[in-house]
Design a protein around this motif. Sequence first.
Motif, mmCIF file in Angstrom:
data_model
loop_
_atom_site.group_PDB
_atom_site.id
_atom_site.type_symbol
_atom_site.label_atom_id
_atom_site.label_comp_id
_atom_site.label_asym_id
_atom_site.label_seq_id
_atom_site.Cartn_x
_atom_site.Cartn_y
_atom_site.Cartn_z
ATOM 1 N N GLY A 184 0.800 -1.223 0.000
ATOM 2 C CA GLY A 184 0.000 0.000 0.000
ATOM 3 C C GLY A 184 0.831 1.270 0.000
ATOM 4 N N TRP A 185 2.144 1.132 0.262
ATOM 5 C CA TRP A 185 3.024 2.289 0.308
ATOM 6 C C TRP A 185 3.861 2.450 -0.966
ATOM 7 C CZ3 TRP A 185 4.025 6.031 4.171
ATOM 8 C CH2 TRP A 185 3.205 5.928 5.302
ATOM 9 N N VAL A 186 3.674 1.565 -1.937
ATOM 10 C CA VAL A 186 4.469 1.643 -3.168
ATOM 11 C C VAL A 186 4.043 2.861 -3.978
ATOM 12 C CG1 VAL A 186 4.992 0.521 -5.372
ATOM 13 C CG2 VAL A 186 4.862 -0.837 -3.266
ATOM 14 N N GLU A 187 5.028 3.684 -4.344
ATOM 15 C CA GLU A 187 4.753 4.904 -5.111
ATOM 16 C C GLU A 187 5.214 4.767 -6.558
ATOM 17 O OE1 GLU A 187 4.784 9.349 -3.735
ATOM 18 O OE2 GLU A 187 6.852 8.733 -4.151
ATOM 19 N N SER A 188 6.383 4.194 -6.777
ATOM 20 C CA SER A 188 6.883 4.033 -8.140
ATOM 21 C C SER A 188 7.808 2.824 -8.222
ATOM 22 C CB SER A 188 7.628 5.285 -8.599
ATOM 23 O OG SER A 188 8.794 5.493 -7.817
ATOM 24 N N ILE A 189 7.952 2.306 -9.461
ATOM 25 C CA ILE A 189 8.793 1.139 -9.714
ATOM 26 C C ILE A 189 9.627 1.406 -10.961
ATOM 27 C CG2 ILE A 189 8.802 -1.369 -10.112
ATOM 28 C CD1 ILE A 189 5.802 -1.305 -9.203
ATOM 29 N N GLU A 190 10.902 1.025 -10.929
ATOM 30 C CA GLU A 190 11.740 1.162 -12.118
ATOM 31 C C GLU A 190 12.668 -0.042 -12.241
ATOM 32 O OE1 GLU A 190 15.211 4.003 -11.656
ATOM 33 O OE2 GLU A 190 13.900 4.749 -10.048
ATOM 34 N N PRO A 191 13.041 -0.380 -13.489
ATOM 35 C CA PRO A 191 13.970 -1.502 -13.684
ATOM 36 C C PRO A 191 15.292 -1.226 -12.986
ATOM 37 C CG PRO A 191 12.980 -0.807 -15.762
ATOM 38 C CD PRO A 191 12.636 0.247 -14.754
ATOM 39 N N TRP A 192 15.940 -2.318 -12.509
ATOM 40 C CA TRP A 192 17.208 -2.173 -11.798
ATOM 41 C C TRP A 192 18.204 -3.203 -12.331
ATOM 42 C CZ3 TRP A 192 18.318 2.102 -9.782
ATOM 43 C CH2 TRP A 192 19.341 2.256 -8.827
ATOM 44 N N PHE A 193 19.365 -3.248 -11.736
ATOM 45 C CA PHE A 193 20.430 -4.115 -12.220
ATOM 46 C C PHE A 193 20.056 -5.594 -12.157
ATOM 47 C CE2 PHE A 193 22.598 -0.325 -10.446
ATOM 48 C CZ PHE A 193 23.197 0.129 -11.614
ATOM 49 N N ASN A 194 20.585 -6.359 -13.109
ATOM 50 C CA ASN A 194 20.487 -7.819 -13.126
ATOM 51 C C ASN A 194 19.050 -8.336 -13.103
ATOM 52 O OD1 ASN A 194 23.351 -8.085 -13.037
ATOM 53 N ND2 ASN A 194 23.284 -7.732 -10.817
ATOM 54 N N GLY A 195 18.153 -7.587 -13.701
ATOM 55 C CA GLY A 195 16.773 -8.036 -13.775
ATOM 56 C C GLY A 195 15.937 -7.745 -12.550
ATOM 57 N N GLY A 196 16.491 -7.012 -11.597
ATOM 58 C CA GLY A 196 15.742 -6.645 -10.406
ATOM 59 C C GLY A 196 14.918 -5.386 -10.619
ATOM 60 N N LEU A 197 14.318 -4.907 -9.556
ATOM 61 C CA LEU A 197 13.512 -3.688 -9.604
ATOM 62 C C LEU A 197 13.900 -2.778 -8.451
ATOM 63 C CD1 LEU A 197 9.992 -5.325 -10.177
ATOM 64 C CD2 LEU A 197 11.342 -4.126 -11.914
ATOM 65 N N MET A 198 13.707 -1.486 -8.637
ATOM 66 C CA MET A 198 13.864 -0.531 -7.542
ATOM 67 C C MET A 198 12.493 0.066 -7.253
ATOM 68 S SD MET A 198 15.673 0.860 -5.241
ATOM 69 C CE MET A 198 17.371 0.470 -5.718
ATOM 70 N N VAL A 199 12.029 -0.126 -6.030
ATOM 71 C CA VAL A 199 10.714 0.369 -5.613
ATOM 72 C C VAL A 199 10.899 1.574 -4.702
ATOM 73 C CG1 VAL A 199 8.642 -0.190 -4.286
ATOM 74 C CG2 VAL A 199 9.655 -1.904 -5.792
ATOM 75 N N GLN A 200 10.178 2.645 -5.001
ATOM 76 C CA GLN A 200 10.178 3.802 -4.100
ATOM 77 C C GLN A 200 8.866 3.824 -3.339
ATOM 78 O OE1 GLN A 200 11.857 7.493 -5.328
ATOM 79 N NE2 GLN A 200 10.359 8.723 -4.198
ATOM 80 N N LEU A 201 8.971 3.941 -2.028
ATOM 81 C CA LEU A 201 7.797 3.996 -1.173
ATOM 82 C C LEU A 201 7.417 5.440 -0.889
ATOM 83 C CD1 LEU A 201 8.784 1.242 1.448
ATOM 84 C CD2 LEU A 201 7.484 0.957 -0.671
ATOM 85 N N LYS A 202 6.161 5.660 -0.580
ATOM 86 C CA LYS A 202 5.725 6.993 -0.172
ATOM 87 C C LYS A 202 6.521 7.405 1.062
ATOM 88 C CE LYS A 202 1.088 5.765 -1.687
ATOM 89 N NZ LYS A 202 -0.267 5.356 -1.262
ATOM 90 N N GLY A 203 7.105 8.561 1.020
ATOM 91 C CA GLY A 203 7.956 9.003 2.122
ATOM 92 C C GLY A 203 9.426 8.983 1.737
ATOM 93 N N GLY A 204 9.743 8.306 0.599
ATOM 94 C CA GLY A 204 11.102 8.408 0.086
ATOM 95 C C GLY A 204 11.980 7.182 0.201
ATOM 96 N N ASP A 205 11.587 6.197 0.996
ATOM 97 C CA ASP A 205 12.424 4.997 1.130
ATOM 98 C C ASP A 205 12.497 4.242 -0.196
ATOM 99 O OD1 ASP A 205 12.906 5.001 4.093
ATOM 100 O OD2 ASP A 205 10.720 4.872 4.109
ATOM 101 N N LYS A 206 13.690 3.784 -0.547
ATOM 102 C CA LYS A 206 13.880 2.986 -1.759
ATOM 103 C C LYS A 206 14.319 1.585 -1.374
ATOM 104 C CE LYS A 206 14.869 6.656 -5.072
ATOM 105 N NZ LYS A 206 15.791 7.135 -6.138
#
Length: 240
Positions: free
Chosen positions: A201-223
């Motif tokens: 419920g806190w996921v704000e954005s998602i972007e592709p990351w290294f080696n097939g992973g993902l980087m998720v940014q949460l509301k409030g700024g935590d990645k």
Amino acid sequence: MKAIIIDDERLARKELTSLLAEFPEIEIVDEAVNADDAVEKIQKHDPDLIFLDIQMPDKTGFELLEMLEKTPLVVFTTAYDQFAIKAFEFNALDYLLKPIDTERLASVVKKVLDQSSKPAPVVVESAEKLKSSDQVFVKDGEKCWFVKLENIRLFESDGNYIKVFFDGFRPMIHKSLNALDEKLDDKSFFRASRKHIINLGWVESIEPWFNGGLMVQLKGGDKVEVSRRQASKFKERMSL
């Protein structure tokens, strides 16, 4: 029975090992010098029994027991009899005072063997998991909070602790991330990696990351990085 001796004093470990040599039913599979060392070796060997000193550097024997998900039979070994009552509050099987008397040790070993021969109790665990609307108790030292799970955006493993992220707080609790993961509703929480559980419920954005992973940014700024292994599950979970 497999046993581990946990004591910061080398001579105390050596003496107890020597005394236990008279009892072939007890096999000493390892020794530990402090609580953190003990946690690793208990996880490695899964012993039936631990002989546990109470006063050790950094963490006491009592604190060690609070760190364990599964507790073997416990016999406390200490030079201080004032801890006896507290020891039995932790369901200790027995309590040996140093220097250890051989006859007293023999009676303890008999009790250990008698206990191990009893059938294990059947434990029925509730299948119901914690939901976002549930309120949980979080304690870190002298500070305590009652927090709704929906307000906790992230759990982060830190050694033998979990850091809990909510509001402006990040208290630490004694628990393994695996144990917590089993208790949380997977409709609301996702195991992003070996180190993190995120609140969906806190996921704000998602972007592709290294080696097939993902980087998720949460509301409030935590990645938080989602591991490659978990990325496909995460995409499936978050897609229409």
